[in-house]
Design a protein around this motif. Structure first.
Motif, PDB file in Angstrom:
ATOM      1  N   ILE A 133       0.757  -1.363  -0.406  1.00 15.94           N
ATOM      2  CA  ILE A 133      -0.172   0.479   0.088  1.00 15.94           C
ATOM      3  C   ILE A 133       1.235   1.456   0.288  1.00 15.94           C
ATOM      4  O   ILE A 133       0.867   2.498  -0.668  1.00 15.94           O
ATOM      5  CB  ILE A 133      -1.045   0.316   1.425  1.00 15.94           C
ATOM      6  N   ARG A 134       1.400   1.525   1.200  1.00 12.26           N
ATOM      7  CA  ARG A 134       2.529   2.722   1.063  1.00 12.26           C
ATOM      8  C   ARG A 134       2.888   2.829  -0.422  1.00 12.26           C
ATOM      9  O   ARG A 134       3.689   3.542  -0.748  1.00 12.26           O
ATOM     10  CB  ARG A 134       4.086   2.311   2.273  1.00 12.26           C
ATOM     11  N   ARG A 135       3.985   1.731  -0.884  1.00 20.26           N
ATOM     12  CA  ARG A 135       5.104   1.903  -1.880  1.00 20.26           C
ATOM     13  C   ARG A 135       3.762   2.204  -3.284  1.00 20.26           C
ATOM     14  O   ARG A 135       4.325   2.966  -4.103  1.00 20.26           O
ATOM     15  CB  ARG A 135       5.660   0.467  -2.145  1.00 20.26           C
ATOM     16  N   PHE A 136       2.566   1.757  -3.171  1.00 23.27           N
ATOM     17  CA  PHE A 136       2.001   2.231  -4.589  1.00 23.27           C
ATOM     18  C   PHE A 136       1.675   3.412  -4.321  1.00 23.27           C
ATOM     19  O   PHE A 136       1.811   4.265  -5.750  1.00 23.27           O
ATOM     20  CB  PHE A 136       0.488   1.247  -4.612  1.00 23.27           C
ATOM     21  N   PHE A 137       1.690   3.505  -4.044  1.00 16.72           N
ATOM     22  CA  PHE A 137       1.198   5.903  -3.556  1.00 16.72           C
ATOM     23  C   PHE A 137       2.247   6.359  -3.258  1.00 16.72           C
ATOM     24  O   PHE A 137       2.621   7.466  -4.261  1.00 16.72           O
ATOM     25  CB  PHE A 137       0.724   6.323  -1.728  1.00 16.72           C
ATOM     26  N   GLU A 138       3.547   5.658  -3.125  1.00 16.73           N
ATOM     27  CA  GLU A 138       5.016   6.780  -3.162  1.00 16.73           C
ATOM     28  C   GLU A 138       5.331   6.680  -4.720  1.00 16.73           C
ATOM     29  O   GLU A 138       5.844   7.300  -5.728  1.00 16.73           O
ATOM     30  CB  GLU A 138       5.926   5.916  -2.342  1.00 16.73           C
ATOM     31  N   ASP A 139       5.286   4.880  -5.357  1.00 22.21           N
ATOM     32  CA  ASP A 139       5.468   4.994  -6.878  1.00 22.21           C
ATOM     33  C   ASP A 139       4.373   6.027  -7.358  1.00 22.21           C
ATOM     34  O   ASP A 139       5.022   6.318  -8.782  1.00 22.21           O
ATOM     35  CB  ASP A 139       5.468   3.350  -7.011  1.00 22.21           C
ATOM     36  N   TYR A 140       3.200   5.652  -7.707  1.00 25.25           N
ATOM     37  CA  TYR A 140       2.906   6.474  -8.396  1.00 25.25           C
ATOM     38  C   TYR A 140       2.795   7.826  -8.906  1.00 25.25           C
ATOM     39  O   TYR A 140       2.832   7.807  -9.891  1.00 25.25           O
ATOM     40  CB  TYR A 140       1.447   6.244  -8.485  1.00 25.25           C
ATOM     41  N   LYS A 141       3.092   8.719  -6.844  1.00 22.38           N
ATOM     42  CA  LYS A 141       3.271   9.839  -7.550  1.00 22.38           C
ATOM     43  C   LYS A 141       4.818  10.512  -8.299  1.00 22.38           C
ATOM     44  O   LYS A 141       4.875  10.536  -8.635  1.00 22.38           O
ATOM     45  CB  LYS A 141       2.987  10.594  -6.180  1.00 22.38           C
ATOM     46  N   LYS A 142       5.795   8.779  -7.586  1.00 22.04           N
ATOM     47  CA  LYS A 142       7.103   9.527  -8.495  1.00 22.04           C
ATOM     48  C   LYS A 142       7.268   9.183  -9.994  1.00 22.04           C
ATOM     49  O   LYS A 142       7.442  10.076 -10.612  1.00 22.04           O
ATOM     50  CB  LYS A 142       8.215   8.228  -7.830  1.00 22.04           C
ATOM     51  N   ASN A 143       6.097   8.411 -10.846  1.00 19.99           N
ATOM     52  CA  ASN A 143       5.602   7.783 -12.262  1.00 19.99           C
ATOM     53  C   ASN A 143       5.358   9.223 -12.667  1.00 19.99           C
ATOM     54  O   ASN A 143       5.158  10.153 -14.135  1.00 19.99           O
ATOM     55  CB  ASN A 143       4.857   7.430 -12.304  1.00 19.99           C
ATOM     56  N   GLU A 144       4.960  10.576 -11.811  1.00 20.15           N
ATOM     57  CA  GLU A 144       4.085  11.688 -12.272  1.00 20.15           C
ATOM     58  C   GLU A 144       5.078  12.729 -11.929  1.00 20.15           C
ATOM     59  O   GLU A 144       5.016  14.412 -11.649  1.00 20.15           O
ATOM     60  CB  GLU A 144       2.664  12.335 -11.108  1.00 20.15           C
ATOM     61  N   ASN A 145       6.043  12.768 -11.777  1.00 21.99           N
ATOM     62  CA  ASN A 145       7.128  13.629 -10.622  1.00 21.99           C
ATOM     63  C   ASN A 145       6.962  14.661 -10.023  1.00 21.99           C
ATOM     64  O   ASN A 145       6.987  15.718  -9.646  1.00 21.99           O
ATOM     65  CB  ASN A 145       8.194  14.493 -11.907  1.00 21.99           C
ATOM     66  N   ALA A 149       5.431  12.498   0.563  1.00 18.38           N
ATOM     67  CA  ALA A 149       5.899  11.480   1.955  1.00 18.38           C
ATOM     68  C   ALA A 149       4.469  10.980   2.620  1.00 18.38           C
ATOM     69  O   ALA A 149       3.691  11.001   3.103  1.00 18.38           O
ATOM     70  CB  ALA A 149       6.076  12.724   2.734  1.00 18.38           C
ATOM     71  N   VAL A 150       4.540   9.362   2.504  1.00 19.14           N
ATOM     72  CA  VAL A 150       4.302   8.752   2.925  1.00 19.14           C
ATOM     73  C   VAL A 150       5.024   8.548   4.568  1.00 19.14           C
ATOM     74  O   VAL A 150       5.358   7.809   4.812  1.00 19.14           O
ATOM     75  CB  VAL A 150       4.290   7.754   2.053  1.00 19.14           C
ATOM     76  N   ASN A 151       3.908   8.192   5.397  1.00 14.69           N
ATOM     77  CA  ASN A 151       3.933   8.403   7.273  1.00 14.69           C
ATOM     78  C   ASN A 151       3.313   7.080   7.179  1.00 14.69           C
ATOM     79  O   ASN A 151       2.967   6.263   6.655  1.00 14.69           O
ATOM     80  CB  ASN A 151       3.830   9.474   8.543  1.00 14.69           C
ATOM     81  N   ASP A 152       3.968   6.570   8.990  1.00 12.31           N
ATOM     82  CA  ASP A 152       3.158   5.772  10.193  1.00 12.31           C
ATOM     83  C   ASP A 152       2.436   5.363   9.615  1.00 12.31           C
ATOM     84  O   ASP A 152       1.404   6.644   9.577  1.00 12.31           O
ATOM     85  CB  ASP A 152       3.783   5.423  10.751  1.00 12.31           C
ATOM     86  N   PHE A 153       1.012   4.587   8.792  1.00 15.81           N
ATOM     87  CA  PHE A 153      -0.214   3.897   9.638  1.00 15.81           C
ATOM     88  C   PHE A 153      -0.305   4.024  10.858  1.00 15.81           C
ATOM     89  O   PHE A 153       0.326   4.312  11.595  1.00 15.81           O
ATOM     90  CB  PHE A 153      -0.485   2.386   8.904  1.00 15.81           C
ATOM     91  N   LEU A 154      -1.592   5.403  11.400  1.00 18.20           N
ATOM     92  CA  LEU A 154      -2.272   5.104  12.513  1.00 18.20           C
ATOM     93  C   LEU A 154      -3.610   3.905  12.224  1.00 18.20           C
ATOM     94  O   LEU A 154      -4.170   3.499  11.786  1.00 18.20           O
ATOM     95  CB  LEU A 154      -3.039   6.368  11.777  1.00 18.20           C
TER      96      LEU A 154
END
Length: 180
Positions: A133-145, A149-154
């Motif tokens: 889940i974390r990687r999905f959100f980090e990666d798709y934003k990187k592809n859009e340049n 920042a994804v912080n610890d799950f709450l």
């Protein structure tokens, strides 16, 4: 004018009055509510909210494609499968900063799925699933340049508070809209 001519003219006048012109028919049909339901405005949150709530899914389990609901139109951006309606239970919140703005994500399970309906907190998900889940959100934003920042799950309590806060904001928005 003959009686027959008067009769024909009367029938034509009656026909013209009883059948609206095409433009009038179009306008009258537009004045009736005939648009598709908006998933934000027309979908009730449900009687169990904020613990169990109705939602429209943007991203299905296991998907590698990021879909997004257009807030103005209620349509889904990017080519997608039709949105599905289901009851969901929040099990956690993933705090995220997107381009310098807070963009928290509710992590939820289907409240009626036998495999997940007993889940009540993010800690019940496998660590690998949380990494995905974390990687999905980090990666798709990187592809859009874009910076993200994804912080610890709450925990689920934080997610439920966020949902309640959103429900309250939406209620204020509707009241403000109705006052116009």
């Amino acid at each position: 004018m003959s009686d027959e001519a008067h009769e024909i003219e009367a029938k034509e006048n009656h026909a013209q009055r009883s059948v609206p012109r095409l433009n009038e028919r179009i306008l009258s049909s537009l004045s009736r509510r005939s648009v598709a339901a908006h998933p934000w405005h027309d979908l009730e949150i449900g009687p169990g909210a904020p613990h169990v709530f109705n939602c429209v899914v943007e991203i299905t389990k296991g998907s590698k494609v990021k879909y997004e609901l257009d807030k103005k139109t209620g349509l889904i951006k990017e080519p997608v499968l039709p949105g599905c309606f289901l009851r969901a239970r929040a099990i956690g919140l993933m705090p995220m900063i997107d381009q310098g703005e807070k963009d928290d994500k509710i992590i939820a399970v289907c409240a009626d799925d036998p495999e997940y309906k007993h889940y009540t907190d993010i800690k019940e998900l496998a660590p690998h699933r949380l990494s995905e889940i974390r990687r999905f959100f980090e990666d798709y934003k990187k592809n859009e340049n874009k910076e993200v920042a994804v912080n610890d799950f709450l925990p689920s309590t934080t997610a439920i508070e966020a949902i309640q806060y959103s429900m309250d904001l939406y209620a204020e928005y509707i009241l403000h809209t109705l006052r116009r």
